[in-house]
Write an enzyme that holds these catalytic residues in place. Structure first.
Site, PDB file in Angstrom:
ATOM      1  N   ASP A  14       0.795  -1.236   0.000  1.00 16.27           N
ATOM      2  CA  ASP A  14       0.000   0.000   0.000  1.00 16.27           C
ATOM      3  C   ASP A  14       0.829   1.289   0.000  1.00 16.27           C
ATOM      4  OD1 ASP A  14      -1.855  -2.007   0.272  1.00 16.27           O
ATOM      5  OD2 ASP A  14      -2.799  -1.236   2.069  1.00 16.27           O
ATOM      6  N   ASP A  57      -4.519  -0.894  -1.614  1.00 17.03           N
ATOM      7  CA  ASP A  57      -5.837  -0.748  -1.011  1.00 17.03           C
ATOM      8  C   ASP A  57      -6.705  -0.175  -2.140  1.00 17.03           C
ATOM      9  OD1 ASP A  57      -6.900  -1.248   1.558  1.00 17.03           O
ATOM     10  OD2 ASP A  57      -6.905   0.878   2.076  1.00 17.03           O
ATOM     11  N   HIS A  59     -10.608   0.661  -2.773  1.00 15.20           N
ATOM     12  CA  HIS A  59     -11.963   0.677  -2.235  1.00 15.20           C
ATOM     13  C   HIS A  59     -12.974   1.278  -3.209  1.00 15.20           C
ATOM     14  CE1 HIS A  59     -10.567  -0.485   1.711  1.00 15.20           C
ATOM     15  NE2 HIS A  59      -9.734   0.532   1.783  1.00 15.20           N
ATOM     16  N   HIS A  76     -10.276   6.930   1.562  1.00 12.53           N
ATOM     17  CA  HIS A  76      -8.915   6.769   1.029  1.00 12.53           C
ATOM     18  C   HIS A  76      -8.912   5.665  -0.013  1.00 12.53           C
ATOM     19  CE1 HIS A  76      -9.312   3.726   4.182  1.00 12.53           C
ATOM     20  NE2 HIS A  76      -8.505   2.992   3.428  1.00 12.53           N
ATOM     21  N   LYS A 103      -6.974  -4.971  -3.197  1.00 16.88           N
ATOM     22  CA  LYS A 103      -7.850  -5.570  -2.186  1.00 16.88           C
ATOM     23  C   LYS A 103      -8.874  -4.577  -1.689  1.00 16.88           C
ATOM     24  CE  LYS A 103      -4.024  -4.445   0.805  1.00 16.88           C
ATOM     25  NZ  LYS A 103      -4.585  -3.382   1.647  1.00 16.88           N
ATOM     26  N   CYS A 151      -2.044  -2.701   7.572  1.00 13.92           N
ATOM     27  CA  CYS A 151      -1.906  -3.617   6.444  1.00 13.92           C
ATOM     28  C   CYS A 151      -0.575  -4.370   6.441  1.00 13.92           C
ATOM     29  CB  CYS A 151      -2.142  -2.864   5.142  1.00 13.92           C
ATOM     30  SG  CYS A 151      -3.879  -2.356   4.996  1.00 13.92           S
TER      31      CYS A 151
HETATM   32  C1  VGL Z   1      -4.747   0.660   5.785  1.00 14.65           C
HETATM   33  C2  VGL Z   1      -6.250   1.633   7.233  1.00 14.65           C
HETATM   34  C3  VGL Z   1      -7.263   1.469   6.326  1.00 14.65           C
HETATM   35  C4  VGL Z   1      -3.331   0.266   5.500  1.00 14.65           C
HETATM   36  C5  VGL Z   1      -5.756   0.485   4.858  1.00 14.65           C
HETATM   37  O1  VGL Z   1      -2.948   0.188   4.315  1.00 14.65           O
HETATM   38  O2  VGL Z   1      -2.584   0.003   6.481  1.00 14.65           O
HETATM   39  N1  VGL Z   1      -5.002   1.228   6.971  1.00 14.65           N
HETATM   40  N2  VGL Z   1      -7.008   0.898   5.130  1.00 14.65           N
HETATM   41 ZN    ZN Z   2      -8.399   0.896   3.511  1.00 15.52          ZN
END
Ligand code: VGL
Ligand code: ZN
Length: 203
Positions: A14, A57, A59, A76, A103, A151
């Protein structure tokens, strides 16, 4: 001990604008500082014929992962937006050559690169990451990226659970730290699960 070889994969978690850029939707303090460190690891990995994989990430615009939809996080990494792109200073050749595991696209909490969890039903589904690694005969996994306490931790714990010898590069990762001490607690949880906590400065 050499960190990379053909049976090792570097999983870059990420390293996206929303986490790494100070203007990102869920900016992680110091996130951009790890980009050159991660690039150094990518180079070492490629030079040793190790696999490199990026997770993202990814979404939908509405998901129970987001505070506005009943979850805990600011918006995000919405699929296809600037925030979801890899940080522009990530090694471009590596980013073009390496697989991307995305993901969360069906509204799951995709903390781990290996599994996604439906925040309503709790049901987990695998991503393609384990298959990619098995296909490449990978036995060892080195994890870095953002964020240490979410993550990165979830990915490292899953890697260890799946039987990969697993290490996390602490200085090539940064925590969200919703609560002070979350980074240390994440490191303790990972080491208790058999994950090695490494620094990129050790060779
Ligand atoms: C993450 C919070 C929400 C991460 C992803 O990549 O660590 N943290 N979504
Ligand atoms: Zn996230």
């Amino acid at each position: 001990m050499q960190r990379y070889d053909a049976r090792t994969a570097l999983v870059v978690v990420d390293l996206q604008n929303d986490f790494a850029d100070p203007a990102g939707g869920l900016a992680v303090h110091g996130g951009a500082n790890i980009v050159p460190i991660v690039n150094g690891e990518i180079q070492s990995a490629r030079a040793a014929s190790a696999s490199v994989v990026f997770t993202q990430d990814w979404h939908p615009a509405s998901t129970p992962h987001f505070k506005k939809d009943g979850g805990i996080w600011p918006v995000h990494c919405v699929a296809g937006t600037w925030g979801a792109e890899l940080h522009p200073q990530v090694d471009a050749a590596a980013a073009a050559a390496a697989p991307r595991v995305r993901k969360g696209s069906n509204g799951e909490d995709g903390y781990s690169g290996f599994t996604m969890r439906d925040p309503v039903s709790g049901e987990t589904t695998p991503t393609e990451l384990e298959g990619l690694l098995r296909e490449a005969d990978v036995e060892r996994v080195v994890v870095c990226g953002l964020a240490t306490d979410y993550c990165v931790k979830a990915t490292a714990l899953d890697a260890a659970r799946l039987g990969f010898e697993t290490a996390v590069l602490i200085d090539a990762a940064r925590p969200v730290e919703l609560e002070p001490g979350d980074e240390q607690r994440a490191i303790d949880e990972m080491t208790a699960a058999g994950v090695h906590a490494w620094s990129t400065r050790m060779r």
